[in-house]
Design a protein around this motif. Structure first.
Motif, PDB file in Angstrom:
ATOM      1  N   ASP A   1       0.661  -1.042   0.058  1.00  0.00           N
ATOM      2  CA  ASP A   1       0.141   0.075  -0.166  1.00  0.00           C
ATOM      3  C   ASP A   1       0.823   1.252   0.201  1.00  0.00           C
ATOM      4  OD1 ASP A   1      -2.877   0.213  -0.027  1.00  0.00           O
ATOM      5  OD2 ASP A   1      -1.792   2.067   1.154  1.00  0.00           O
ATOM      6  N   GLN A   2       0.404   2.503  -0.400  1.00  0.00           N
ATOM      7  CA  GLN A   2       0.784   3.885  -0.259  1.00  0.00           C
ATOM      8  C   GLN A   2       0.840   3.831   1.256  1.00  0.00           C
ATOM      9  OE1 GLN A   2       1.249   6.720  -3.391  1.00  0.00           O
ATOM     10  NE2 GLN A   2      -0.588   5.291  -4.347  1.00  0.00           N
ATOM     11  N   PHE A   3       0.067   3.292   1.795  1.00  0.00           N
ATOM     12  CA  PHE A   3      -0.103   4.097   3.318  1.00  0.00           C
ATOM     13  C   PHE A   3       0.307   4.948   3.922  1.00  0.00           C
ATOM     14  CE2 PHE A   3       2.330  -0.926   3.764  1.00  0.00           C
ATOM     15  CZ  PHE A   3       1.143  -1.301   4.721  1.00  0.00           C
ATOM     16  N   ALA A   4      -0.747   5.581   3.516  1.00  0.00           N
ATOM     17  CA  ALA A   4      -1.687   7.186   3.502  1.00  0.00           C
ATOM     18  C   ALA A   4      -2.855   7.526   3.301  1.00  0.00           C
ATOM     19  CB  ALA A   4      -0.273   8.027   2.042  1.00  0.00           C
ATOM     20  N   ALA A   5      -3.607   8.481   3.995  1.00  0.00           N
ATOM     21  CA  ALA A   5      -4.621   8.421   4.228  1.00  0.00           C
ATOM     22  C   ALA A   5      -4.696  10.238   4.835  1.00  0.00           C
ATOM     23  CB  ALA A   5      -5.559   7.965   5.614  1.00  0.00           C
ATOM     24  N   SER A   6      -5.319  10.961   4.325  1.00  0.00           N
ATOM     25  CA  SER A   6      -6.053  11.878   4.146  1.00  0.00           C
ATOM     26  C   SER A   6      -6.427  12.053   5.321  1.00  0.00           C
ATOM     27  CB  SER A   6      -6.961  13.072   3.140  1.00  0.00           C
ATOM     28  OG  SER A   6      -8.273  12.313   2.819  1.00  0.00           O
ATOM     29  N   GLU A   7      -7.605  13.383   6.302  1.00  0.00           N
ATOM     30  CA  GLU A   7      -8.689  13.659   7.432  1.00  0.00           C
ATOM     31  C   GLU A   7      -9.625  13.235   6.789  1.00  0.00           C
ATOM     32  OE1 GLU A   7      -7.123  14.529  10.453  1.00  0.00           O
ATOM     33  OE2 GLU A   7      -5.180  14.031   9.457  1.00  0.00           O
ATOM     34  N   LYS A   8      -9.510  13.153   6.182  1.00  0.00           N
ATOM     35  CA  LYS A   8     -10.996  12.539   5.272  1.00  0.00           C
ATOM     36  C   LYS A   8     -11.087  11.490   5.149  1.00  0.00           C
ATOM     37  CE  LYS A   8     -15.131  13.615   2.126  1.00  0.00           C
ATOM     38  NZ  LYS A   8     -15.514  13.404   0.789  1.00  0.00           N
ATOM     39  N   VAL A   9     -10.544  10.709   4.731  1.00  0.00           N
ATOM     40  CA  VAL A   9      -9.844   8.854   4.702  1.00  0.00           C
ATOM     41  C   VAL A   9     -10.632   8.676   6.090  1.00  0.00           C
ATOM     42  CG1 VAL A   9      -9.505   7.292   4.497  1.00  0.00           C
ATOM     43  CG2 VAL A   9      -9.665   8.754   2.677  1.00  0.00           C
ATOM     44  N   LYS A  10      -9.099   9.110   7.070  1.00  0.00           N
ATOM     45  CA  LYS A  10      -8.725   9.386   9.002  1.00  0.00           C
ATOM     46  C   LYS A  10     -10.156   8.921   9.480  1.00  0.00           C
ATOM     47  CE  LYS A  10      -5.693  11.881   9.379  1.00  0.00           C
ATOM     48  NZ  LYS A  10      -4.567  12.023  10.316  1.00  0.00           N
ATOM     49  N   GLU A  11     -11.024  10.395   9.229  1.00  0.00           N
ATOM     50  CA  GLU A  11     -12.543  10.509   9.781  1.00  0.00           C
ATOM     51  C   GLU A  11     -12.996   9.603   9.356  1.00  0.00           C
ATOM     52  OE1 GLU A  11     -13.562  14.246   9.581  1.00  0.00           O
ATOM     53  OE2 GLU A  11     -11.953  15.430  10.153  1.00  0.00           O
ATOM     54  N   ARG A  12     -13.236   8.974   8.454  1.00  0.00           N
ATOM     55  CA  ARG A  12     -14.652   8.197   7.853  1.00  0.00           C
ATOM     56  C   ARG A  12     -13.878   6.702   8.211  1.00  0.00           C
ATOM     57  NH1 ARG A  12     -14.594   9.587   3.018  1.00  0.00           N
ATOM     58  NH2 ARG A  12     -13.635   7.777   2.194  1.00  0.00           N
ATOM     59  N   GLN A  13     -12.843   6.293   7.752  1.00  0.00           N
ATOM     60  CA  GLN A  13     -12.475   4.757   7.811  1.00  0.00           C
ATOM     61  C   GLN A  13     -11.469   4.721   9.147  1.00  0.00           C
ATOM     62  OE1 GLN A  13     -13.430   2.340   5.874  1.00  0.00           O
ATOM     63  NE2 GLN A  13     -14.566   3.945   4.289  1.00  0.00           N
ATOM     64  N   LEU A  14     -11.152   5.511  10.282  1.00  0.00           N
ATOM     65  CA  LEU A  14     -10.106   4.796  10.824  1.00  0.00           C
ATOM     66  C   LEU A  14     -10.704   5.704  12.606  1.00  0.00           C
ATOM     67  CD1 LEU A  14      -6.423   5.693   9.773  1.00  0.00           C
ATOM     68  CD2 LEU A  14      -7.647   3.180  10.046  1.00  0.00           C
ATOM     69  N   TYR A  15     -11.066   6.915  12.627  1.00  0.00           N
ATOM     70  CA  TYR A  15     -11.767   7.312  13.940  1.00  0.00           C
ATOM     71  C   TYR A  15     -12.694   6.585  14.137  1.00  0.00           C
ATOM     72  CZ  TYR A  15      -8.117  10.753  12.658  1.00  0.00           C
ATOM     73  OH  TYR A  15      -6.591  11.455  12.338  1.00  0.00           O
ATOM     74  N   SER A  16     -13.871   6.599  12.847  1.00  0.00           N
ATOM     75  CA  SER A  16     -14.992   6.130  13.365  1.00  0.00           C
ATOM     76  C   SER A  16     -15.264   4.675  13.962  1.00  0.00           C
ATOM     77  CB  SER A  16     -16.085   6.434  12.074  1.00  0.00           C
ATOM     78  OG  SER A  16     -15.423   5.114  10.890  1.00  0.00           O
ATOM     79  N   LYS A  17     -13.973   4.003  13.762  1.00  0.00           N
ATOM     80  CA  LYS A  17     -14.154   2.367  14.213  1.00  0.00           C
ATOM     81  C   LYS A  17     -12.767   2.244  15.295  1.00  0.00           C
ATOM     82  CE  LYS A  17     -15.042   0.951   9.193  1.00  0.00           C
ATOM     83  NZ  LYS A  17     -14.091   0.653   7.849  1.00  0.00           N
TER      84      LYS A  17
END
Length: 279
Positions: free
Chosen positions: A82-98
């Motif tokens: 993976d590129q192992f990079a995530a924007s703030e929007k992606v982090k909020e939707r896919q990481l922080y929410s989990k």
């Protein structure tokens, strides 16, 4: 494993406890896909070859593959690309929410390393553009693809990894084959019809195949889809609907055909601005 084994969908018998240490790992997989990954990698654990996850995001999908391999008693090396990079929007939707705690920056490799720590040292990380990778680690028993966001990069990844599949044994999982924004995946798998046997569909868009014939340079040239016309892609999707008729996915392939008509000439998933209606 036979077609009947897949038709019975044995992964549905797994419950949360069967997910082991991977349970709750941050992932974009739905619950059935997560169970399928554990069941498949557990069942494949005896095949001599690597497990390769292309587009593992924060390591969740790789965790399910690693856990299944561990449960099956396998010693396969597991490779996470993976590129192992995530924007703030992606982090909020896919990481922080989990449940992942907020963190600064776009680098998610440390998070992936933390998620996959229970299966170290059998997990190897490959950070960067997957289409620029070099594979020198021998045969691949299980190949999972969740990074075919453009037709060009999909062709490049096929050229890198497909020649290392083991005829009669290796299984590939096309995570987004039936997503309406990525019709080139089903088109490519139809172009490789002589080399892959379809096995099952896992809701939402996953289709799994067994490699039945070695893939050489001639096959790769024939299977390349970048530069294919819209008309030829639509025709290939009609053929795919016939070949995959036993999976009952004709409506999803018809939606992909309509997506091509509504987004002519587009070969990047993010360029599909005109949404195709559900069929």
């Amino acid at each position: 494993m036979t077609l009947d084994d897949f038709a019975q969908r044995p992964w549905l018998a797994l419950d949360d406890s069967d997910l082991g240490g991977a349970r709750g790992a941050p992932s974009m997989l739905n619950p059935e896909e997560a169970r399928f990954y554990v069941w498949l990698s557990r069942t494949m654990a005896g095949v001599d070859g690597a497990v390769v996850d292309l587009g593992c995001f924060a390591g969740g999908s790789t965790a399910y593959l690693a856990e299944g391999t561990r449960q099956g008693g396998g010693q396969a090396q597991i490779h996470a690309f993976d590129q192992f990079a995530a924007s703030e929007k992606v982090k909020e939707r896919q990481l922080y929410s989990k449940g992942v705690a907020p963190f600064d920056g776009t680098d998610i490799l440390p998070l992936a390393q933390q998620v996959l720590a229970p299966w170290a040292p059998n997990v190897h990380f490959h950070k960067g553009r997957i289409e620029d990778s070099v594979w020198e680690d021998g045969p691949i028993a299980l190949l999972v693809l969740d990074a075919s966001k453009t037709s060009e990069t999909m062709d490049q990844m096929a050229a890198i990894f497909f020649p290392h599949l083991i005829p009669g044994q290796s299984i590939i999982v096309q995570q987004d084959e039936l997503h309406w924004k990525e019709p080139w995946i089903a088109v490519q798998m139809e172009a490789f019809a002589d080399h892959f046997e379809p096995l099952c569909h896992v809701p939402g868009g996953t289709v799994a195949y067994r490699c039945i014939k070695a893939i050489d340079q001639a096959a790769l040239a024939n299977g390349a889809v970048d530069g294919m016309s819209d008309q030829d892609m639509i025709a290939a999707l009609s053929l795919a609907a016939e070949r995959l008729s036993f999976l009952n996915v004709a409506d999803k392939l018809a939606r992909q055909q309509e997506a091509i008509r509504l987004n002519p000439g587009k070969r990047k998933s993010w360029s599909f601005k005109n949404r195709a209606p559900r069929m």
